[in-house]
Enzyme design. Sequence first.
Site, PDB file in Angstrom:
ATOM      1  N   LYS A 180      57.115  83.661 141.778  1.00 18.47           N
ATOM      2  CA  LYS A 180      57.864  82.493 141.296  1.00 18.47           C
ATOM      3  C   LYS A 180      59.372  82.717 141.458  1.00 18.47           C
ATOM      4  CE  LYS A 180      54.645  79.635 140.237  1.00 18.47           C
ATOM      5  NZ  LYS A 180      54.568  78.288 140.844  1.00 18.47           N
TER       6      LYS A 180
ATOM      7  N   THR B 108      50.119  82.326 148.695  1.00 18.65           N
ATOM      8  CA  THR B 108      50.283  80.895 148.372  1.00 18.65           C
ATOM      9  C   THR B 108      51.637  80.618 147.735  1.00 18.65           C
ATOM     10  OG1 THR B 108      47.949  80.381 148.169  1.00 18.65           O
ATOM     11  CG2 THR B 108      49.441  79.036 146.870  1.00 18.65           C
TER      12      THR B 108
ATOM     13  N   TYR C 233      52.811  87.500 140.040  1.00 20.12           N
ATOM     14  CA  TYR C 233      53.026  86.063 139.788  1.00 20.12           C
ATOM     15  C   TYR C 233      54.502  85.796 139.497  1.00 20.12           C
ATOM     16  CZ  TYR C 233      52.659  81.506 137.443  1.00 20.12           C
ATOM     17  OH  TYR C 233      52.828  80.197 137.067  1.00 20.12           O
TER      18      TYR C 233
ATOM     19  N   ALA D 243      57.865  73.986 140.673  1.00 17.66           N
ATOM     20  CA  ALA D 243      57.356  74.444 139.373  1.00 17.66           C
ATOM     21  C   ALA D 243      57.411  75.962 139.321  1.00 17.66           C
ATOM     22  CB  ALA D 243      55.925  73.959 139.168  1.00 17.66           C
TER      23      ALA D 243
ATOM     24  N   GLY E  93      45.270  69.684 140.134  1.00 16.57           N
ATOM     25  CA  GLY E  93      45.262  70.681 139.061  1.00 16.57           C
ATOM     26  C   GLY E  93      45.625  70.037 137.739  1.00 16.57           C
ATOM     27  N   PHE E  94      45.828  70.876 136.763  1.00 19.39           N
ATOM     28  CA  PHE E  94      46.102  70.413 135.395  1.00 19.39           C
ATOM     29  C   PHE E  94      47.387  69.574 135.332  1.00 19.39           C
ATOM     30  CE2 PHE E  94      48.426  72.238 131.534  1.00 19.39           C
ATOM     31  CZ  PHE E  94      48.104  71.173 130.710  1.00 19.39           C
ATOM     32  N   ILE E  95      48.540  70.192 135.563  1.00 19.04           N
ATOM     33  CA  ILE E  95      49.802  69.456 135.413  1.00 19.04           C
ATOM     34  C   ILE E  95      49.948  68.414 136.529  1.00 19.04           C
ATOM     35  CG2 ILE E  95      52.315  69.620 135.200  1.00 19.04           C
ATOM     36  CD1 ILE E  95      51.963  72.520 134.267  1.00 19.04           C
TER      37      ILE E  95
ATOM     38  N   ASP F  91      45.686  69.189 147.826  1.00 13.93           N
ATOM     39  CA  ASP F  91      45.203  70.269 146.954  1.00 13.93           C
ATOM     40  C   ASP F  91      43.997  70.904 147.657  1.00 13.93           C
ATOM     41  OD1 ASP F  91      45.360  70.642 143.499  1.00 13.93           O
ATOM     42  OD2 ASP F  91      43.842  71.694 144.687  1.00 13.93           O
TER      43      ASP F  91
HETATM   44  N1  LIG Z   1      50.229  75.499 132.912  1.00 20.82           N
HETATM   45  C1  LIG Z   1      51.279  76.219 132.544  1.00 20.82           C
HETATM   46  O1  LIG Z   1      51.431  76.569 131.362  1.00 20.82           O
HETATM   47  C2  LIG Z   1      52.321  76.633 133.564  1.00 20.82           C
HETATM   48  C3  LIG Z   1      53.383  77.447 133.122  1.00 20.82           C
HETATM   49  C4  LIG Z   1      54.330  77.844 134.042  1.00 20.82           C
HETATM   50  C5  LIG Z   1      54.270  77.398 135.354  1.00 20.82           C
HETATM   51  N2  LIG Z   1      53.256  76.607 135.765  1.00 20.82           N
HETATM   52  C6  LIG Z   1      53.226  76.191 137.171  1.00 20.82           C
HETATM   53  O2  LIG Z   1      52.885  74.805 137.265  1.00 20.82           O
HETATM   54  C7  LIG Z   1      52.120  74.568 138.447  1.00 20.82           C
HETATM   55  C8  LIG Z   1      50.819  73.873 138.086  1.00 20.82           C
HETATM   56  O3  LIG Z   1      50.070  74.742 137.227  1.00 20.82           O
HETATM   57  P1  LIG Z   1      48.738  74.274 136.486  1.00 20.82           P
HETATM   58  O4  LIG Z   1      48.754  74.878 135.137  1.00 20.82           O
HETATM   59  O5  LIG Z   1      48.554  72.818 136.646  1.00 20.82           O
HETATM   60  O6  LIG Z   1      47.649  75.081 137.300  1.00 20.82           O
HETATM   61  P2  LIG Z   1      46.420  74.550 138.179  1.00 20.82           P
HETATM   62  O7  LIG Z   1      45.708  75.769 138.672  1.00 20.82           O
HETATM   63  O8  LIG Z   1      45.632  73.578 137.398  1.00 20.82           O
HETATM   64  O9  LIG Z   1      47.168  73.814 139.362  1.00 20.82           O
HETATM   65  C9  LIG Z   1      47.500  74.434 140.593  1.00 20.82           C
HETATM   66  C10 LIG Z   1      46.868  73.597 141.691  1.00 20.82           C
HETATM   67  O10 LIG Z   1      47.255  74.130 142.963  1.00 20.82           O
HETATM   68  C11 LIG Z   1      46.114  74.093 143.815  1.00 20.82           C
HETATM   69  N3  LIG Z   1      46.333  75.084 144.876  1.00 20.82           N
HETATM   70  C12 LIG Z   1      46.371  76.434 144.744  1.00 20.82           C
HETATM   71  N4  LIG Z   1      46.606  76.998 145.944  1.00 20.82           N
HETATM   72  C13 LIG Z   1      46.749  75.983 146.837  1.00 20.82           C
HETATM   73  C14 LIG Z   1      47.004  75.934 148.238  1.00 20.82           C
HETATM   74  N5  LIG Z   1      47.193  77.058 148.953  1.00 20.82           N
HETATM   75  N6  LIG Z   1      47.066  74.729 148.834  1.00 20.82           N
HETATM   76  C15 LIG Z   1      46.877  73.573 148.116  1.00 20.82           C
HETATM   77  N7  LIG Z   1      46.638  73.571 146.791  1.00 20.82           N
HETATM   78  C16 LIG Z   1      46.570  74.765 146.161  1.00 20.82           C
HETATM   79  C17 LIG Z   1      44.934  74.397 142.907  1.00 20.82           C
HETATM   80  O11 LIG Z   1      43.682  73.959 143.408  1.00 20.82           O
HETATM   81  C18 LIG Z   1      45.329  73.621 141.643  1.00 20.82           C
HETATM   82  O12 LIG Z   1      44.849  72.302 141.676  1.00 20.82           O
HETATM   83  C19 LIG Z   1      51.928  75.927 139.112  1.00 20.82           C
HETATM   84  O13 LIG Z   1      52.893  76.081 140.111  1.00 20.82           O
HETATM   85  C20 LIG Z   1      52.176  76.915 137.981  1.00 20.82           C
HETATM   86  O14 LIG Z   1      52.653  78.146 138.472  1.00 20.82           O
HETATM   87  C21 LIG Z   1      52.263  76.225 134.900  1.00 20.82           C
END
Ligand SMILES: NC(=O)c1ccc[n+]([C@@H]2O[C@H](COP(=O)([O-])OP(=O)(O)OC[C@H]3O[C@@H](n4cnc5c(N)ncnc54)[C@H](O)[C@@H]3O)[C@@H](O)[C@H]2O)c1
Length: 331
Positions: free
Chosen positions: A156, A95, A152, A119, A10-12, A31
Amino acid sequence: MRVLITGGAGFIGSHLAEFHLARGDEVHVVDDLSTGSLENVAPFHDSKSFRFDCADIRLWEGLPAAVSDVDRVYHMAAVVGMFRVLSEPEAVLATNVAGTERVLRCVAEAGARPRVLFASSSEVYGPVGTHRLDETDALLVHCDTAKTQWNYALSKLAGEALGITYSGSFGLPVTIARLFNTIGTRQSARYGMVVPRFVRQAAAGEPITVFGDGLQTRSFCNVKDCVRALDLLCEAPEAEGEIVNVGNDRSITVLDLANLVREMAGSDSPVVFTPDSEAYYRGFQGIRHRKPSLDKLERLVDFAPEYSLEDTIADLLAAARPAVQGAGATS
Ligand SMILES: NC(=O)c1ccc[n+]([C@@H]2O[C@H](COP(=O)([O-])OP(=O)(O)OC[C@H]3O[C@@H](n4cnc5c(N)ncnc54)[C@H](O)[C@@H]3O)[C@@H](O)[C@H]2O)c1
């Protein structure tokens, strides 16, 4: 060091993978590619230090072995983005709650004690955001009026409770990071994230769509700063068993953000307003202000954000222009 990153495509997660590989660490990503993509981790596939498993953390048989073989687990996998939260409320709970419980249980059952970073999200602060949000604030959720919008945040919060419980009951070294809006390359615009949407619209010369009146404020943190803060928290023994805000405390209205992106893109795109009731649904509870207190983060680790909002927007515009031009050339 060996690192397992759930949601690492994913992104982060992919930025975390890049950070650790650059440091010479071994990185194992799991993932299910539901919102992540192989493209995000494609540059790492040639590295002998990188391993990828496409699997669902709730079901993956390799999880117990994977967590017992690493020094750190970054648990990033989650169903995210307001559009997905509204359209798949059950998946959010399955999830984000059951998946988190399984990851922690597997770690507890393994002989090893990897450092675990969960996270969490600033969404747990709910609709009350008139000041710098502090980890000691009481939390409030209006479940009756907002339907499943808060699934959501609730998921969390449940993850946080699981993390604190496993830390207390089983001595797991868990740190909970409440991430505020994180932005940077590889973030998808598809699931309701505001900055990638504005950047794509401005680069394509399309109307920039501001949801609501645009006077709501947000604080945006560059993903590279976020990843550095997460790494520092994992290194700090004082951060074990703690809940810590991670973000950047400069805030901006969403309307000013739209105008900033438009100006930096040199775009003629008009800025248009879409009511929350159209963007989401009637009764949607928009959040007015969201700004972190970084006092606790700064007390625990030596951290200050390095990247400005303008730096990040410039990076995103540079990445978006070829993609937009490519799409135009083939359509
Ligand atoms: N981006 C933000 O601003 C932000 C803010 C607060 C919290 N977060 C948290 O940071 C984390 C990463 O977020 P992100 O923005 O990179 O989002 P993202 O959607 O890019 O990353 C989440 C990843 O989890 C994978 N995933 C989802 N369900 C799954 C499962 N059952 N098994 C395996 N993989 C699974 C997805 O394919 C994805 O690659 C998350 O937990 C999110 O809640 C992000």
